[in-house]
Scaffold this motif. Structure first.
Motif, PDB file in Angstrom:
ATOM      1  N   VAL A 290       0.961  -1.183  -0.091  1.00 57.65           N
ATOM      2  CA  VAL A 290      -0.114   0.142   0.166  1.00 57.65           C
ATOM      3  C   VAL A 290       0.880   1.292   0.068  1.00 57.65           C
ATOM      4  N   GLY A 291       0.447   2.018  -0.900  1.00 62.08           N
ATOM      5  CA  GLY A 291       1.578   3.422  -1.097  1.00 62.08           C
ATOM      6  C   GLY A 291       1.671   3.868  -2.182  1.00 62.08           C
ATOM      7  N   PHE A 292       2.405   4.882  -2.414  1.00 64.70           N
ATOM      8  CA  PHE A 292       2.733   5.718  -3.730  1.00 64.70           C
ATOM      9  C   PHE A 292       4.224   5.417  -4.035  1.00 64.70           C
ATOM     10  N   PHE A 293       4.454   5.250  -5.341  1.00 64.11           N
ATOM     11  CA  PHE A 293       5.872   5.191  -5.697  1.00 64.11           C
ATOM     12  C   PHE A 293       6.620   6.189  -5.725  1.00 64.11           C
ATOM     13  N   GLU A 294       7.843   6.429  -5.157  1.00 71.55           N
ATOM     14  CA  GLU A 294       8.678   7.616  -5.402  1.00 71.55           C
ATOM     15  C   GLU A 294      10.164   7.092  -6.173  1.00 71.55           C
ATOM     16  N   ASP A 295      10.286   5.950  -6.118  1.00 66.29           N
ATOM     17  CA  ASP A 295      11.487   5.229  -7.053  1.00 66.29           C
ATOM     18  C   ASP A 295      10.835   4.684  -8.201  1.00 66.29           C
ATOM     19  N   ASP A 296      11.739   4.269  -9.093  1.00 67.78           N
ATOM     20  CA  ASP A 296      11.448   3.511 -10.216  1.00 67.78           C
ATOM     21  C   ASP A 296      11.036   1.723 -10.012  1.00 67.78           C
ATOM     22  N   LEU A 297      10.100   1.699  -8.956  1.00 65.48           N
ATOM     23  CA  LEU A 297       9.738   0.257  -8.501  1.00 65.48           C
ATOM     24  C   LEU A 297       8.342  -0.159  -8.943  1.00 65.48           C
ATOM     25  N   GLU A 298       7.798   0.529  -9.783  1.00 67.26           N
ATOM     26  CA  GLU A 298       6.382   0.269 -10.022  1.00 67.26           C
ATOM     27  C   GLU A 298       6.398  -0.868 -11.121  1.00 67.26           C
ATOM     28  N   PRO A 299       7.247  -0.917 -12.142  1.00 65.17           N
ATOM     29  CA  PRO A 299       7.386  -2.104 -12.938  1.00 65.17           C
ATOM     30  C   PRO A 299       7.674  -3.212 -12.120  1.00 65.17           C
ATOM     31  N   ARG A 300       8.446  -3.391 -11.450  1.00 66.33           N
ATOM     32  CA  ARG A 300       8.747  -4.626 -10.613  1.00 66.33           C
ATOM     33  C   ARG A 300       7.469  -4.897  -9.913  1.00 66.33           C
ATOM     34  N   ALA A 301       6.959  -3.905  -9.230  1.00 63.16           N
ATOM     35  CA  ALA A 301       5.532  -4.225  -8.108  1.00 63.16           C
ATOM     36  C   ALA A 301       4.373  -4.991  -9.048  1.00 63.16           C
ATOM     37  N   LYS A 302       4.450  -4.535 -10.473  1.00 60.34           N
ATOM     38  CA  LYS A 302       3.214  -4.746 -11.107  1.00 60.34           C
ATOM     39  C   LYS A 302       3.596  -6.433 -11.548  1.00 60.34           C
ATOM     40  N   GLU A 303       4.967  -6.472 -12.098  1.00 61.55           N
ATOM     41  CA  GLU A 303       5.375  -7.876 -12.397  1.00 61.55           C
ATOM     42  C   GLU A 303       5.098  -8.897 -11.266  1.00 61.55           C
ATOM     43  N   LEU A 304       5.325  -8.476  -9.979  1.00 62.74           N
ATOM     44  CA  LEU A 304       5.169  -9.574  -8.851  1.00 62.74           C
ATOM     45  C   LEU A 304       3.676  -9.793  -8.851  1.00 62.74           C
ATOM     46  N   GLN A 305       3.011  -8.583  -8.926  1.00 67.60           N
ATOM     47  CA  GLN A 305       1.368  -8.684  -8.772  1.00 67.60           C
ATOM     48  C   GLN A 305       0.908  -9.648  -9.795  1.00 67.60           C
ATOM     49  N   SER A 306       1.485  -9.555 -11.140  1.00 66.31           N
ATOM     50  CA  SER A 306       0.996 -10.275 -12.155  1.00 66.31           C
ATOM     51  C   SER A 306       1.249 -11.961 -12.015  1.00 66.31           C
TER      52      SER A 306
END
Length: 360
Positions: free
Chosen positions: A224-240
């Motif tokens: 839960v939270g908002f992205f401040e670094d370039d971690l969004e692609p990795r988070a979406k990959e793990l969610q997928s």
């Protein structure tokens, strides 16, 4: 009296300092200088005068910082406050330095050492600037003993000058104890906060991947939270891949604390983690790093576990220790955390201690 507050984030000020500001408001006018990034309308409706102020929170642009310094100089001349309270590094340095020049009492809050003290070169600059700016402050507040000792070690402040508070405190009525949730769909680990490398999110991702592979649906990871670094692609990959569930940014974290079994924060540095205090107040166990600003919320093995900083293997080990407990033991850890919060971190007690120093 007129109180001027300098900070770098209106949203954070509302969530963590409102009770203190309301106490100051009973004693005079409170003027807030801050970037408008949320709750500025709430502040104005509550009777605070708000001045929008551009603060480059994480940047190192000297021209922007000079512009901020000149803004504060003009602000102090116009407002003529009786007292200034500052939060975060740039308001602390530039605001307190100007207050020293103009003979205005200032009270500085060091909420954590942050990135400014991580690299050798920038730490030397931050040390010099802090040493020059806060030497005339009436009081310098710290949220943990380790940060205060670092300022003394660097000769920024003399022994006896730092004032240590238990963070901003936590409202134990708002973050009320909640019954330990069912484990029918597995044991849930929650990371809640800014999604950035300095908070240990990469280690959280690594541990989640390893434990999900080992335990399958018996363990769940929530982000839960908002992205401040370039971690969004990795988070979406793990969610997928079904390794974690990302819930976005949430204005009210309480339902997520209530639904989890353990709050996880593998941070690299903190002043005092509000997330840990809120999670423990809700009655949830904690797994966090053994650093100042995190370890204060955990009695290791009693209401959670401490792991090594920047160490995904250590984090995985502590999460697995929690998994191997019985449900009753996991619930008791949460209860122990709630008791610790009530004893040491209750919001009203922290506000009263702060006022005792400010209004002395």
């Amino acid at each position: 009296m007129k109180f001027l507050i300098l900070t770098n984030h209106s949203y954070m000020l509302w969530h963590f300092r409102l009770p203190l500001l309301q106490e100051l408001q009973k004693r005079g006018e409170v003027v807030l200088s801050m970037p408008f990034v949320g709750h500025e309308d709430d502040f104005q409706n509550a009777g605070f005068r708000c001045i929008e102020t551009p603060v480059d929170r994480r940047g190192l642009n000297p021209f922007k910082d000079l512009k901020l310094l000149l803004f504060y100089r003009k602000l102090l001349r116009q407002e003529k406050p009786d007292m200034v309270v500052t939060y975060s590094i740039k308001p602390n340095i530039y605001g307190a330095w100007l207050c020293g020049q103009y003979g205005i009492p200032s009270y500085v809050n060091i909420q954590g050492l942050g990135t400014a003290f991580q690299g050798k070169a920038i730490a030397a600059i931050a040390t010099f600037l802090y040493r020059q700016s806060i030497k005339k402050a009436k009081a310098v507040f710290f949220e943990n003993k380790g940060n205060a000792e670092e300022f003394v070690r660097r000769r920024i402040l003399p022994e006896g000058k730092p004032v240590i508070l238990n963070g901003a405190g936590v409202d134990t009525a708002y973050y009320a104890y909640r019954t330990y949730p069912s484990e029918a769909d597995g044991v849930h680990f929650l990371y809640l906060g800014r999604i950035m490398r300095e908070k240990g999110v990469a280690e959280f991702f690594s541990a989640a991947r390893a434990l999900k592979e080992k335990y399958g649906d018996a363990v769940q990871f929530d982000l839960v939270g908002f992205f401040e670094d370039d971690l969004e692609p990795r988070a979406k990959e793990l969610q997928s891949k079904g390794i974690l569930q990302y819930h976005g940014f949430q204005t009210d974290p309480r339902p997520y604390y209530e639904a989890t079994h353990c709050v996880v924060l593998p941070s690299y540095h903190e002043g005092m983690s509000n997330v840990l205090l809120e999670g423990a107040a809700t009655g949830r166990a904690l797994v966090t790093t053994d650093i100042p600003g995190c370890r204060e919320a955990v009695e290791d093995g009693v209401n959670g576990y401490l792991c090594e900083k920047m160490d995904a293997v250590s984090l995985q080990d502590r999460l697995e220790r929690f998994l191997k407990l019985s449900p009753e033991q996991r619930e008791e850890m949460g209860l122990a955390g709630r008791r610790l919060i009530e004893q040491k971190f209750e919001k009203n007690a922290v506000v009263a201690e702060t006022l005792r120093h400010i209004l002395a």
